[in-house]
Structures are given as C-alpha cells and as structure tokens.
Design a protein around this motif. Structure first.
Motif, PDB file in Angstrom:
ATOM      1  N   GLN A 172       0.504  -1.258   0.066  1.00  0.00           N
ATOM      2  CA  GLN A 172      -0.338   0.019  -0.408  1.00  0.00           C
ATOM      3  C   GLN A 172       0.591   1.501  -0.264  1.00  0.00           C
ATOM      4  O   GLN A 172       0.511   1.700  -0.931  1.00  0.00           O
ATOM      5  N   ILE A 173       1.989   0.905   0.717  1.00  0.00           N
ATOM      6  CA  ILE A 173       2.793   2.610   0.636  1.00  0.00           C
ATOM      7  C   ILE A 173       4.101   2.713  -0.739  1.00  0.00           C
ATOM      8  O   ILE A 173       3.394   4.931  -1.002  1.00  0.00           O
ATOM      9  N   ARG A 174       3.711   1.867  -1.713  1.00  0.00           N
ATOM     10  CA  ARG A 174       4.299   2.140  -2.368  1.00  0.00           C
ATOM     11  C   ARG A 174       3.340   2.391  -3.663  1.00  0.00           C
ATOM     12  O   ARG A 174       4.512   3.487  -4.764  1.00  0.00           O
ATOM     13  N   ARG A 175       2.407   1.708  -3.633  1.00  0.00           N
ATOM     14  CA  ARG A 175       0.909   2.498  -4.284  1.00  0.00           C
ATOM     15  C   ARG A 175       1.158   3.418  -4.246  1.00  0.00           C
ATOM     16  O   ARG A 175       0.406   4.366  -5.388  1.00  0.00           O
ATOM     17  N   PHE A 176       0.388   3.591  -2.764  1.00  0.00           N
ATOM     18  CA  PHE A 176      -0.183   5.194  -2.337  1.00  0.00           C
ATOM     19  C   PHE A 176       1.181   6.561  -3.056  1.00  0.00           C
ATOM     20  O   PHE A 176       1.319   7.606  -3.153  1.00  0.00           O
ATOM     21  N   THR A 177       2.701   6.041  -3.037  1.00  0.00           N
ATOM     22  CA  THR A 177       3.665   7.313  -3.481  1.00  0.00           C
ATOM     23  C   THR A 177       3.758   7.606  -4.728  1.00  0.00           C
ATOM     24  O   THR A 177       3.600   8.583  -5.850  1.00  0.00           O
ATOM     25  N   ARG A 178       3.177   6.165  -5.363  1.00  0.00           N
ATOM     26  CA  ARG A 178       3.387   6.276  -7.062  1.00  0.00           C
ATOM     27  C   ARG A 178       2.362   6.952  -7.240  1.00  0.00           C
ATOM     28  O   ARG A 178       2.212   8.002  -8.329  1.00  0.00           O
ATOM     29  N   MET A 179       0.830   6.757  -7.177  1.00  0.00           N
ATOM     30  CA  MET A 179      -0.311   7.316  -7.464  1.00  0.00           C
ATOM     31  C   MET A 179      -0.099   9.165  -6.465  1.00  0.00           C
ATOM     32  O   MET A 179      -1.005   9.879  -7.913  1.00  0.00           O
TER      33      MET A 179
END
Length: 499
Positions: free
Chosen positions: A445-452
């Motif tokens: 979720q952290i990686r997905r959020f920062t990419r978003m």
C-alpha cells in the motif's frame, strides 16, 4: 508461563468471517510476530491472544493465572481526557486542558509505582505534560508504560513502530528484546520489513487464514507485485480537473514562534512554499512538525500573532478558517483519531460494536470520502453528480472496491486510513498536506500510494507538504526538504528522494 494453544479458531461478526480455522502452539517463553497484508485479521488475532475477544468457534488454552496486556495501535487518551469535541484544533487552544490528566497522573491511575517505567520508556521529562499535547511517539511510549505497569506475562503489541522516528524505532526494538529476555512472552503485530530479529516465530495471515507458521530464521517475506504505471494513469484519468486557484505563495512564514505555557514549540521559523512545490517535512518525534502544520491548517490561534501568509493573504486579514481549509486537503493520524465512528472514535476493530443505532457507526465509506469536499468530520452534506462520480472513482484507484457499499467501522485500520487519504484528495486541493500518510499501511500500500501521488503531481499543479520519518517513503515528485529539530530549522533546501 506455559504455552498458548490455538485449536481451529474462527472469528465472525455479523455476516463477515474475519478469521478461519487458525491453529498454532506458542511454546513457553517464546515470542512471535504476526504479519500479513492489511485487512487480513492481524489485529483481531492479537485481541484473541490478549483475551479481549472470544472466538466464534474453536478453543484457546491459556496458562492458568496468566496476565495479558495489549497495546492498541490507537490510544484512548481522548476518552481519558474527556474531550468529546470533533474539532481537533482544540488541543492548540488549551480549552478544557486544565482538567485533562498529565502523563504522570494517567499512569498513577494504573499504579503509584511509575518512576521506573517512565525512565524505561524515556518519558520522565514529560511527566507534567497533558496527554492530548503529546507527539505520536510520546503517546506510544506512554501507552507502553501503562501496559508494563500491569506486570504482564504476555504483551501483545499492535503495530508499535507506527509513528515512531528512526531512533525511537531502534530503541523500542531493543526494549522489546530486553522484555523478551526478562521472561515476558511478546506477540508483535508488525510489517515484515520491520520484523525484529528477537522474534522466535512468525505467523503469516492471508485473507483470514493461516498461511505460514515458521521459525524466524526460516521466514521469507512475500515479494511485492507492482502495478503497471499505465494502469494507474488510466484509473486517474477520470479525475483530471484544471485548477483555477491562483496564488504565488501557499505558505510564507517569517520568524514564526509558538509557545505553550513555558515551553517553546517553534523558534524563529522562516519557510516559503511556492505554488507547485512539493516539500518533505521531517524531524524526530517532538520536533514541532504537527504544530507547524496546525498553523497552516488554521487550527492554531497563534497564527494570528505571527507573520504568517497563507495563499498570498496575511493571517488575520479577514479570512475565515473555512476559507483556508477549502483550499487544503489534509490527512493525519490525529484526524483519524477524531473522525467520528461508532459510539466513539476508537471503535476500529470489526465486531467490537454490533449496534448500528449511533450515527457514526452507520457512516459509510463513500460518505467519508464525500465529506472531504466540505471539510466535514462525520456525515457529509448532499453532493453533486460530479462529486458522486469522483468518490466512486477513488475506490478502484486505492483497490478498495470491496468497501464501496460498506460501513467505515467495518474497514480495517489501514483501510480506514486509505479512505481518509481519498477524502483529502477528492476535491483536488491547491495544497495537499499529508502528515505521515503511510502510517499503518503495509509495504504494498505504501508503494502504491507514493506512485499514485507521483501520478497526481504529474497531472496537476498541486502543492504538497509530505510529513514522514522515513526517506524511503517519500515520493519521487517531492524535491524540497524542511527538517526540524527541537523546534528550529535544521535544514531547508533541495532534496532528492531515494529511487
């Protein structure tokens, strides 16, 4: 302490099964970590181990007379302080704080023998501080102190590293190891990336089921599968809007000072945030980051007595709090604490509150996101067709489609935080303030959020202030850094995030 045996344990609430057929045996004197993706049932399992919940089926065998204590991820300091307002700026006005307990008086509600535990948890210097005025790290250490005063045989720690700076996290890891060596059984719910070496066993959950029960030395974290950039671009396409908000400076501070009683919180802060800039705000627990943000969000009345400009307008020149807030998207651990759910703000675990008679407990996830349009806490007012479409689009972006028709109280703690992230982003604000937005999220979720966030910044001129303790969590779009230490500026300038 003898072993704990779980025999075919399941746990259900209403029509939802959270845990299914869990069996394991934790030997006497051993420690274990519980890991797994967000929403898989880790906290519920921890509460069963701590004897705070009763299983729906199966059998749990505990040693006779064993004392179990659980340190929840969220504290109950608001309830203890008897603060019922949903206006979280109250802490900066000191209203109602005179009767709120200090750290020392709170711990003495448990026992009078508090000196040793305050020294152990490094909070002796905070003994006269009010609970609601502690930083996130200070609150966590106070929670741990209260649990240790009960002299537990078994200590369940739910995400204890969340909100701690790097040094505090290292110190807590050492303290957990020392507690384990002293003979206490430790059950630690944590992210696989922050799994202490001192753990003897690792229990991996997936979708409410036992996936692995292995020795710490044999545990191999699951590899993450990244989303393709074009997939996220496509999901975001429906939300593209053009910003008509014109300003040169989102924030301009000149020799800003904030004092609470005899304590200097901020000292001579000079900082300018121009439109379109993306800043990281860093510093150890207690450095003054949250107080600095409270000036920008118009929650701190000391903004009126300082040379502070927000959106090209000097603070106190006739603008209202809501004039400022409508241009800001904001999310923080504090906001999560104050957001109305259930019969109180602490009902975050499915099954703890079965009644839906109270307004907050029946609050739906889409209503939480919608409330961001008008900066409401609790139920949202009526919304337009565009707002309905925008809210609906956020569920697949955050991979929360399964919650589109659910209650907020039925979401896991990390899912609730993602919903509050969507609440901050839904109106595409001119200034986006993300105060530890990845707190409690798993690695995926952290990686997905920062990419978003990088995708959002590539499409819009959104100005960003991103608060974190960990450089590796900072999105690539963030290129400037303000670093605080002891309420003063330690560094202010260009920054290059880790790739």
């Amino acid at each position: 302490m003898n072993s704990i045996e779980f025999k075919h344990i399941s746990f259900k609430t209403d029509d939802k099964t959270i845990l299914k057929d869990i069996s394991f045996d934790l030997p006497e004197g051993h420690s274990m970590a519980i890991v797994g993706p967000s929403g898989c049932g880790k906290t519920t399992l921890g509460r069963l181990i701590a004897q705070k919940l009763i299983p729906s089926s199966g059998e749990i065998l505990f040693p006779e007379g064993a004392v179990c204590q659980m340190v929840e991820q969220q504290d109950n300091f608001m309830t203890v302080s008897r603060i019922g307002s949903s206006y979280y700026g109250q802490r900066y006005e000191n209203q109602g704080m005179d009767e709120a307990p200090s750290v020392q008086s709170f711990l003495q509600q448990t026992t009078s023998d508090v000196d040793w535990v305050m020294l152990l948890m490094d909070i002796a210097h905070l003994k006269n501080s009010k609970l609601m005025q502690l930083s996130n790290g200070e609150r966590k250490r106070t929670q741990l102190a209260a649990a240790l005063l009960e002299h537990p045989d078994l200590l369940v720690l739910d995400q204890p590293f969340v909100g701690l700076d790097v040094l505090s996290r290292q110190k807590l890891t050492t303290q957990i190891g020392e507690l384990h060596q002293s003979g206490k059984a430790i059950v630690l719910i944590c992210d696989p990336l922050h799994l202490p070496e001192q753990m003897d066993w690792v229990l991996v959950l997936g979708n409410g089921r036992l996936v692995q029960w292995v020795r710490r030395a044999d545990y191999i974290p699951e590899r993450l599968v990244e989303d393709a950039p074009e997939t996220m671009e496509h999901s975001f396409a429906e939300l593209q809007v053009s910003s008509e908000d014109q300003f040169e400076f989102a924030v301009k501070m000149n020799a800003v000072n904030v004092v609470h009683g005899e304590r200097e919180i901020l000292k001579n802060i000079n900082w300018t945030v121009r439109k379109g800039e993306r800043w990281a705000l860093m510093g150890p627990n207690g450095a003054g980051k949250t107080t600095l943000l409270s000036l920008i969000t118009a929650d701190n009345p000391q903004g009126y007595v300082n040379d502070l400009t927000l959106f090209d307008r000097k603070r106190g020149s006739g603008e209202s709090i809501w004039d400022i807030k409508k241009r800001i998207g904001y999310v923080s651990p504090e906001l999560h604490l104050y957001f109305l759910r259930g019969k109180g703000i602490f009902n975050t675990i499915p099954g703890l509150e079965k009644s839906i008679s109270s307004g907050g407990n029946s609050l739906r996830c889409d209503e939480v996101i919608t409330s961001g349009f008008n900066d409401q806490i609790g139920f949202s007012s009526s919304n337009s067709d565009y707002q309905k479409k925008a809210v609906k689009a956020w569920f697949p972006i955050l991979q929360l489609e399964h919650l589109s028709d659910s209650r907020f109280a039925d979401a896991s703690l990390s899912e609730q935080r993602l919903l509050l992230l969507a609440r901050a982003l839904v109106k595409m604000p001119s200034l986006l303030i993300l105060d530890e937005p990845c707190q409690g999220l798993d690695s995926h979720q952290i990686r997905r959020f920062t990419r978003m966030l990088d995708v959002i910044c590539s499409h819009l001129e959104t100005t960003v202030i991103y608060v974190t303790h960990y450089p590796e969590e900072i999105p690539q779009s963030v290129t400037k850094l303000l670093q605080l230490e002891n309420g003063q500026v330690k560094f202010c300038g260009s920054f290059f995030p880790e790739s």
